[in-house]
Design a protein around this motif. Structure first.
Motif, PDB file in Angstrom:
ATOM      1  N   ASN A 263       9.862   2.240  -5.821  1.00  0.00           N
ATOM      2  CA  ASN A 263      11.139   2.004  -5.391  1.00  0.00           C
ATOM      3  C   ASN A 263      12.372   2.046  -6.350  1.00  0.00           C
ATOM      4  N   ASN A 264      12.003   2.346  -7.672  1.00  0.00           N
ATOM      5  CA  ASN A 264      13.080   2.809  -8.673  1.00  0.00           C
ATOM      6  C   ASN A 264      13.242   4.152  -8.791  1.00  0.00           C
ATOM      7  N   GLY A 265      12.393   5.109  -8.173  1.00  0.00           N
ATOM      8  CA  GLY A 265      12.607   6.602  -8.115  1.00  0.00           C
ATOM      9  C   GLY A 265      11.806   7.135  -9.338  1.00  0.00           C
ATOM     10  N   ASN A 266      10.711   6.513  -9.649  1.00  0.00           N
ATOM     11  CA  ASN A 266       9.757   7.183 -10.704  1.00  0.00           C
ATOM     12  C   ASN A 266       8.494   7.604 -10.197  1.00  0.00           C
ATOM     13  N   VAL A 267       8.373   7.692  -9.036  1.00  0.00           N
ATOM     14  CA  VAL A 267       7.085   8.131  -8.602  1.00  0.00           C
ATOM     15  C   VAL A 267       7.462   9.170  -7.282  1.00  0.00           C
ATOM     16  N   ALA A 268       6.667  10.568  -7.595  1.00  0.00           N
ATOM     17  CA  ALA A 268       6.860  11.433  -6.478  1.00  0.00           C
ATOM     18  C   ALA A 268       6.375  11.120  -5.252  1.00  0.00           C
ATOM     19  N   PHE A 269       5.133  10.717  -5.000  1.00  0.00           N
ATOM     20  CA  PHE A 269       4.497  10.489  -3.645  1.00  0.00           C
ATOM     21  C   PHE A 269       4.144   9.099  -3.288  1.00  0.00           C
ATOM     22  N   MET A 270       4.144   8.929  -2.118  1.00  0.00           N
ATOM     23  CA  MET A 270       3.597   7.551  -1.602  1.00  0.00           C
ATOM     24  C   MET A 270       3.175   7.626  -0.135  1.00  0.00           C
ATOM     25  N   PRO A 271       1.775   7.541   0.495  1.00  0.00           N
ATOM     26  CA  PRO A 271       1.776   7.394   1.836  1.00  0.00           C
ATOM     27  C   PRO A 271       2.397   6.383   2.541  1.00  0.00           C
ATOM     28  N   LEU A 272       3.055   6.430   3.577  1.00  0.00           N
ATOM     29  CA  LEU A 272       3.582   5.122   4.388  1.00  0.00           C
ATOM     30  C   LEU A 272       3.515   5.627   6.039  1.00  0.00           C
ATOM     31  N   THR A 273       3.708   4.813   6.590  1.00  0.00           N
ATOM     32  CA  THR A 273       3.378   4.972   8.197  1.00  0.00           C
ATOM     33  C   THR A 273       4.681   5.371   8.691  1.00  0.00           C
ATOM     34  N   PHE A 274       4.759   5.784   9.923  1.00  0.00           N
ATOM     35  CA  PHE A 274       5.823   6.535  10.484  1.00  0.00           C
ATOM     36  C   PHE A 274       6.944   5.291  10.846  1.00  0.00           C
ATOM     37  N   ALA A 275       6.517   3.929  10.993  1.00  0.00           N
ATOM     38  CA  ALA A 275       7.008   2.664  11.288  1.00  0.00           C
ATOM     39  C   ALA A 275       7.877   2.537   9.886  1.00  0.00           C
ATOM     40  N   GLU A 276       7.362   2.698   8.582  1.00  0.00           N
ATOM     41  CA  GLU A 276       8.100   2.473   7.501  1.00  0.00           C
ATOM     42  C   GLU A 276       9.260   3.603   7.388  1.00  0.00           C
TER      43      GLU A 276
END
Length: 439
Positions: A263-276
């Motif tokens: 959330n703070n912008g310190n990670v490059a990738f994260m899986p998320l659903t199309f709904a998110e």
């Protein structure tokens, strides 16, 4: 004179009888209103914020009642998703389950195996106007149990890869292509994972919340067979997937990456659903969650033996096996899941995607999604979204799936966290799972 009196009495009697007959038909001859019960829950099936739970359903009901005079659709409002299974179970206990109803993914296998839902195969075969090929195959097949179609898909969401474009730009890294690989992901994660504040431990990371099941999907593997009689934990593709997750985890040097880091912008990738994606690309949720960096979505990275595939989840709807209004229930189910006009409304009032190919892959879909985004924001194309859904990985449907998966996930998490030998540990897990499934 006597004759006239008799005749008068006869006419009076006949008139009285006629009045009784007319009253009878006036009271009983009127066509009785048919009430079709619909079971639904409030809110989003995808656990994201929504204020429009009933809009699409209310539109469908208004249209259906207009096209079917004498029929009324009734539903209970206010049943939360987390309470829906219990609410439905209480209805089942008193034989008052709805004629048509939403089916949670966690309930589908149970309902199918217990005969709660009507077998739809005959209705599908007899309906010349119905073509299953109009659905995405992944969504349609989600409604099958033991080779039988028990439910139709209503709304679907694939998993995508969230990319922090701002972080990649800062590190001089280009946005990955849609056909990127595990190798590409690892190289980027290796470059961005670092200590930026000089305290000796990493505080910028490559990836968060990417797990072994995501890796198996994109490496061409399966976790269980379709009948639920055995697991595939010694299969080369699954073993390779678990080892790959370990390699990614080792880049973090023992630091546990959490949601706040992303959330703070310190990670490059994260899986998320199309709904998110739909929710957090738009206001006001964008401001609340990811306003301090630019981001976008792409496909999941392909494993060495797989493709850019990911898990696809689908909200299903079925018909009660005990409904007394089979024909009407089928028509209402079709309206909700098969009508292009109503399915287009999913993009306006929900966060998922339509289960119909023509709707999701249309330019109208792209225009609707663009309306709520900032100028300049890239909208996922209908072609790409359609490909991800159509080719997506779906869970096998068998009675003990939820329990078996929870057991496997717990043990594999233990293997990864405690640095256990992957090959031998997965062989033990294979025996454990197979024993459980064959009990």
């Amino acid at each position: 004179m006597q004759k006239r009196k008799v005749s008068g009495r006869l006419w009076a009697s006949m008139a009285a009888v006629l009045c009784v007959i007319l009253l009878f038909f006036a009271h009983y001859g009127k066509k009785k209103e048919i009430i079709l019960e619909f079971g639904m829950f409030t809110g989003s099936n995808w656990d994201v914020a929504t204020a429009n739970s009933f809009v699409i359903i209310d539109k469908a009901i208004a249209r259906f009642e207009k096209e079917h005079p004498g029929v009324r659709i009734h539903y209970y409002s206010g049943v939360l998703k987390e309470d829906y299974s219990e609410w439905f179970s209480r209805k089942l206990l008193v034989d008052k389950e709805p004629d048509v109803f939403m089916v949670l993914g966690t309930d589908f296998n149970q309902f199918s195996s217990l005969g709660v839902m009507k077998n739809l195969d005959e209705l599908i075969e007899q309906d010349a106007s119905f073509d299953p090929d109009r659905y995405f195959s992944s969504a349609f097949c989600t409604g099958q149990y033991g080779g039988v179609q028990y439910a139709l898909p209503y709304e679907t969401v694939p998993t995508l890869m969230f990319v922090n474009k701002t972080l990649l730009t800062k590190e001089g890294i280009s946005m990955p292509d849609q056909d990127w690989t595990w190798e590409d992901l690892f190289e980027i994660c290796e470059k961005v994972t670092k200590d930026t504040n000089g305290d000796g431990v990493p505080d910028q990371f490559g990836i968060f919340n990417y797990d072994w099941m995501d890796a198996v999907c994109s490496n061409g593997g399966e976790i269980f067979d379709s009948d639920g009689t055995q697991g595939y934990f010694t299969d080369e593709r699954l073993v390779e997937s678990v080892k790959y997750i370990r390699q990614l985890n080792e880049l973090n040097e023992g630091q546990k990456v959490v949601q706040e880091d992303f959330n703070n912008g310190n990670v490059a990738f994260m899986p998320l659903t199309f709904a998110e994606y739909r929710t957090y690309k738009t206001y006001p949720y964008k401001i609340k969650r990811y306003a301090n960096f630019q981001w976008d979505c792409i496909t999941m990275p392909a494993g060495t033996q797989g493709d850019n595939l990911s898990q696809v989840e689908t909200l299903l709807m079925g018909i009660s096996a005990s409904t007394e209004e089979e024909a009407l229930a089928w028509e209402f189910l079709k309206l909700l899941t098969y009508d292009e006009e109503l399915q287009t409304e999913i993009f306006r009032y929900s966060q998922g995607a339509s289960v119909l190919k023509a709707v999701t892959q249309s330019s109208e879909m792209e225009s609707i999604v663009q309306e709520d985004m900032e100028v300049g924001d890239t909208v996922i194309s209908g072609k790409l979204l359609g490909r991800v859904i159509e080719e997506g990985h779906i869970e096998p449907q068998f009675k003990r799936y939820e329990q078996a998966l929870a057991l496997a996930d717990s043990e594999i998490s233990n293997i990864l966290e405690n640095d256990k030998t992957v090959d031998s540990s997965l062989k033990i897990l294979q025996r454990t799972i197979n024993n459980y499934l064959r009990q």
